[in-house]
Design a protein around this motif. Structure first.
Motif, PDB file in Angstrom:
ATOM      1  N   VAL A  39     -38.673   9.423 -26.663  1.00 36.71           N
ATOM      2  CA  VAL A  39     -38.372  10.712 -27.304  1.00 36.71           C
ATOM      3  C   VAL A  39     -37.285  10.539 -28.363  1.00 36.71           C
ATOM      4  CG1 VAL A  39     -37.486  13.043 -26.910  1.00 36.71           C
ATOM      5  CG2 VAL A  39     -39.089  12.036 -25.298  1.00 36.71           C
ATOM      6  N   GLY A  40     -36.262   9.764 -28.050  1.00 37.55           N
ATOM      7  CA  GLY A  40     -35.206   9.498 -29.024  1.00 37.55           C
ATOM      8  C   GLY A  40     -35.734   8.776 -30.248  1.00 37.55           C
ATOM      9  N   CYS A  41     -36.630   7.828 -30.029  1.00 38.24           N
ATOM     10  CA  CYS A  41     -37.244   7.119 -31.150  1.00 38.24           C
ATOM     11  C   CYS A  41     -38.096   8.067 -31.987  1.00 38.24           C
ATOM     12  CB  CYS A  41     -38.102   5.964 -30.637  1.00 38.24           C
ATOM     13  SG  CYS A  41     -37.141   4.634 -29.893  1.00 38.24           S
ATOM     14  N   ALA A  42     -38.795   8.982 -31.327  1.00 40.84           N
ATOM     15  CA  ALA A  42     -39.644   9.930 -32.039  1.00 40.84           C
ATOM     16  C   ALA A  42     -38.815  10.865 -32.920  1.00 40.84           C
ATOM     17  CB  ALA A  42     -40.488  10.735 -31.058  1.00 40.84           C
ATOM     18  N   VAL A  43     -37.671  11.298 -32.406  1.00 43.87           N
ATOM     19  CA  VAL A  43     -36.796  12.177 -33.189  1.00 43.87           C
ATOM     20  C   VAL A  43     -36.224  11.419 -34.381  1.00 43.87           C
ATOM     21  CG1 VAL A  43     -34.629  13.477 -33.129  1.00 43.87           C
ATOM     22  CG2 VAL A  43     -36.257  13.672 -31.252  1.00 43.87           C
ATOM     23  N   SER A  44     -35.779  10.201 -34.165  1.00 45.89           N
ATOM     24  CA  SER A  44     -35.250   9.390 -35.260  1.00 45.89           C
ATOM     25  C   SER A  44     -36.330   9.104 -36.300  1.00 45.89           C
ATOM     26  CB  SER A  44     -34.710   8.063 -34.724  1.00 45.89           C
ATOM     27  OG  SER A  44     -33.622   8.291 -33.871  1.00 45.89           O
ATOM     28  N   ALA A  45     -37.522   8.823 -35.837  1.00 49.02           N
ATOM     29  CA  ALA A  45     -38.626   8.554 -36.754  1.00 49.02           C
ATOM     30  C   ALA A  45     -38.969   9.793 -37.568  1.00 49.02           C
ATOM     31  CB  ALA A  45     -39.852   8.070 -35.983  1.00 49.02           C
ATOM     32  N   ALA A  46     -38.924  10.965 -36.940  1.00 51.25           N
ATOM     33  CA  ALA A  46     -39.204  12.201 -37.676  1.00 51.25           C
ATOM     34  C   ALA A  46     -38.186  12.400 -38.786  1.00 51.25           C
ATOM     35  CB  ALA A  46     -39.193  13.394 -36.718  1.00 51.25           C
ATOM     36  N   LEU A  47     -36.932  12.110 -38.503  1.00 47.15           N
ATOM     37  CA  LEU A  47     -35.891  12.230 -39.527  1.00 47.15           C
ATOM     38  C   LEU A  47     -36.122  11.237 -40.661  1.00 47.15           C
ATOM     39  CD1 LEU A  47     -33.213  13.524 -40.404  1.00 47.15           C
ATOM     40  CD2 LEU A  47     -32.053  11.730 -39.111  1.00 47.15           C
ATOM     41  N   LEU A  48     -36.433   9.994 -40.315  1.00 45.13           N
ATOM     42  CA  LEU A  48     -36.684   8.985 -41.342  1.00 45.13           C
ATOM     43  C   LEU A  48     -37.897   9.330 -42.203  1.00 45.13           C
ATOM     44  CD1 LEU A  48     -35.982   5.736 -39.313  1.00 45.13           C
ATOM     45  CD2 LEU A  48     -34.605   6.678 -41.160  1.00 45.13           C
ATOM     46  N   VAL A  49     -38.962   9.800 -41.584  1.00 45.77           N
ATOM     47  CA  VAL A  49     -40.163  10.168 -42.330  1.00 45.77           C
ATOM     48  C   VAL A  49     -39.885  11.371 -43.223  1.00 45.77           C
ATOM     49  CG1 VAL A  49     -42.527  11.048 -42.099  1.00 45.77           C
ATOM     50  CG2 VAL A  49     -41.778   9.128 -40.700  1.00 45.77           C
ATOM     51  N   ALA A  50     -39.128  12.343 -42.729  1.00 51.02           N
ATOM     52  CA  ALA A  50     -38.794  13.519 -43.536  1.00 51.02           C
ATOM     53  C   ALA A  50     -37.973  13.122 -44.762  1.00 51.02           C
ATOM     54  CB  ALA A  50     -38.030  14.539 -42.696  1.00 51.02           C
ATOM     55  N   ILE A  51     -37.002  12.240 -44.579  1.00 51.66           N
ATOM     56  CA  ILE A  51     -36.197  11.774 -45.709  1.00 51.66           C
ATOM     57  C   ILE A  51     -37.073  11.008 -46.700  1.00 51.66           C
ATOM     58  CG2 ILE A  51     -34.364  10.153 -46.367  1.00 51.66           C
ATOM     59  CD1 ILE A  51     -32.945  10.985 -43.751  1.00 51.66           C
ATOM     60  N   GLY A  52     -37.960  10.173 -46.200  1.00 50.72           N
ATOM     61  CA  GLY A  52     -38.859   9.419 -47.078  1.00 50.72           C
ATOM     62  C   GLY A  52     -39.799  10.318 -47.858  1.00 50.72           C
TER      63      GLY A  52
END
Length: 76
Positions: A39-52
């Motif tokens: 879940v923590g990885c998913a949240v971090s990935a969502a942030l990274l994808v949103a920034i990208g």
């Protein structure tokens, strides 16, 4: 054959990136012996994808306002 709407293709692309980045972060944590919750990885990935995606949107907007994407002596 009917073509899918553009937003559907964009949603699939963003989802694919999100899943890929989530798994990459999770596997990296496991490889470095730093176990993290998925879940923590998913949240971090969502942030990274949103920034990208925001950066890509800004880049495309900048290029369209400048009238092309070429850099060099003639781009003025």
């Amino acid at each position: 054959m009917k073509q899918a709407p553009r937003w559907w293709a964009e949603a699939r692309s963003v989802t694919a990136w999100w899943i890929t980045v989530t798994l990459a972060l999770w596997l990296l944590g496991m490889a470095l012996d730093q176990p993290v919750h998925l879940v923590g990885c998913a949240v971090s990935a969502a942030l990274l994808v949103a920034i990208g995606e925001a950066g890509d949107w800004l880049r495309r907007r900048w290029v369209s306002r400048r009238g092309g994407g070429r850099w060099g002596p003639g781009s003025g």
